[in-house]
Write a protein that holds these residues in place. Structure first.
Motif, PDB file in Angstrom:
ATOM      1  N   SER A  62      34.320  38.639  32.757  1.00 57.35           N
ATOM      2  CA  SER A  62      35.645  39.192  32.500  1.00 57.35           C
ATOM      3  C   SER A  62      35.731  40.738  32.987  1.00 57.35           C
ATOM      4  O   SER A  62      36.905  41.056  33.050  1.00 57.35           O
ATOM      5  CB  SER A  62      36.222  39.151  31.112  1.00 57.35           C
ATOM      6  N   VAL A  63      34.822  41.328  33.081  1.00 54.26           N
ATOM      7  CA  VAL A  63      34.808  42.840  33.295  1.00 54.26           C
ATOM      8  C   VAL A  63      34.203  43.150  34.617  1.00 54.26           C
ATOM      9  O   VAL A  63      34.010  44.459  35.255  1.00 54.26           O
ATOM     10  CB  VAL A  63      34.433  43.669  32.075  1.00 54.26           C
ATOM     11  N   LYS A  64      33.391  42.417  35.096  1.00 49.13           N
ATOM     12  CA  LYS A  64      32.763  42.630  36.355  1.00 49.13           C
ATOM     13  C   LYS A  64      33.368  42.982  37.603  1.00 49.13           C
ATOM     14  O   LYS A  64      34.401  42.595  37.722  1.00 49.13           O
ATOM     15  CB  LYS A  64      31.879  41.054  36.870  1.00 49.13           C
ATOM     16  N   GLY A  65      33.024  43.972  38.247  1.00 52.12           N
ATOM     17  CA  GLY A  65      33.815  44.722  39.241  1.00 52.12           C
ATOM     18  C   GLY A  65      34.925  45.586  38.681  1.00 52.12           C
ATOM     19  O   GLY A  65      35.672  46.348  39.567  1.00 52.12           O
ATOM     20  N   ARG A  66      35.295  45.562  37.435  1.00 54.15           N
ATOM     21  CA  ARG A  66      36.109  46.793  36.968  1.00 54.15           C
ATOM     22  C   ARG A  66      35.435  48.006  36.109  1.00 54.15           C
ATOM     23  O   ARG A  66      35.784  48.920  36.133  1.00 54.15           O
ATOM     24  CB  ARG A  66      37.023  45.772  35.975  1.00 54.15           C
ATOM     25  N   PHE A  67      34.203  47.141  35.321  1.00 53.17           N
ATOM     26  CA  PHE A  67      33.826  48.160  34.454  1.00 53.17           C
ATOM     27  C   PHE A  67      32.201  48.577  34.948  1.00 53.17           C
ATOM     28  O   PHE A  67      31.693  47.721  35.649  1.00 53.17           O
ATOM     29  CB  PHE A  67      33.313  47.647  32.888  1.00 53.17           C
ATOM     30  N   GLN A  81      32.486  53.468  32.197  1.00 55.15           N
ATOM     31  CA  GLN A  81      33.694  53.597  32.907  1.00 55.15           C
ATOM     32  C   GLN A  81      34.457  52.195  33.047  1.00 55.15           C
ATOM     33  O   GLN A  81      34.095  51.166  33.581  1.00 55.15           O
ATOM     34  CB  GLN A  81      33.371  53.797  34.158  1.00 55.15           C
ATOM     35  N   MET A  82      35.743  52.292  32.728  1.00 54.68           N
ATOM     36  CA  MET A  82      36.778  51.249  32.637  1.00 54.68           C
ATOM     37  C   MET A  82      37.731  51.233  33.692  1.00 54.68           C
ATOM     38  O   MET A  82      38.617  52.209  33.463  1.00 54.68           O
ATOM     39  CB  MET A  82      37.113  50.861  31.127  1.00 54.68           C
TER      40      MET A  82
END
Length: 123
Positions: A62-67, A81-82
Motif C-alpha cells: 500500500s505504500v510501495k513507491g510512495r514511502f 519519508q512519506m
C-alpha cells in the motif's frame, strides 16, 4: 531500558509529504531491525516499512513507491519519508525495533515501541 521517540507527524493535504523520525537510546542501535507500523481508528496495527542493520528495505504494498525508510546508525535514527499521501494513510504511526537482522511483518515480533505520532491526511 531502550527508548524510541518519534517525531514529525501532523496534518497534511492529500498529495503532500511528511517525514517521520525515530530516535533510539539503544547502545548497539545497528544490531536492531527497525520498522514503522501504523494504526488507524478501529483497525489493527499494520506493518508499513522495515529496514535491517544491513539496510535491505521492505514495504507494504500500500505504500510501495510512495514511502521510503532509511536509517542512520551513527545518529541512531530511522526515518520514514512519506510522499503522495492519501486519505487512507491517516493513522498513528509507530516506530518499532527488534534485535536481529530479519524484518518481520508481524507486530508481535517487535519488543520495543515508541509512543506514536499522529498523521492526518485531509483534503
Amino acid at each position: 531500558q531502550v527508548q524510541l521517540v518519534e517525531s514529525g507527524g501532523g496534518l497534511v493535504q492529500v498529495g503532500g509529504s511528511l517525514r517521520l523520525s525515530c530516535v533510539s537510546s539503544a547502545r548497539a542501535f545497528s544490531a536492531y531491525t527497525m520498522a514503522w507500523f501504523r494504526q488507524a481508528p478501529g483497525k489493527e496495527r499494520e506493518f508499513v516499512a522495515g529496514i535491517s542493520w544491513s539496510e535491505p528495505t521492505y514495504y507494504d504494498d500500500s505504500v510501495k513507491g510512495r514511502f521510503t525508510i532509511s536509517r542512520d546508525n551513527t545518529k541512531k535514527m530511522v526515518d520514514l519519508q512519506m510522499n503522495s499521501l492519501k486519505f487512507e494513510d491517516t493513522a498513528v504511526y509507530y516506530c518499532a525495533a527488534r534485535l536481529g537482522s530479519a524484518v518481520h511483518w508481524g507486530k508481535d515480533e517487535y519488543a520495543l515501541w515508541g509512543q506514536g505520532t499522529q498523521v492526518t491526511v485531509s483534503s
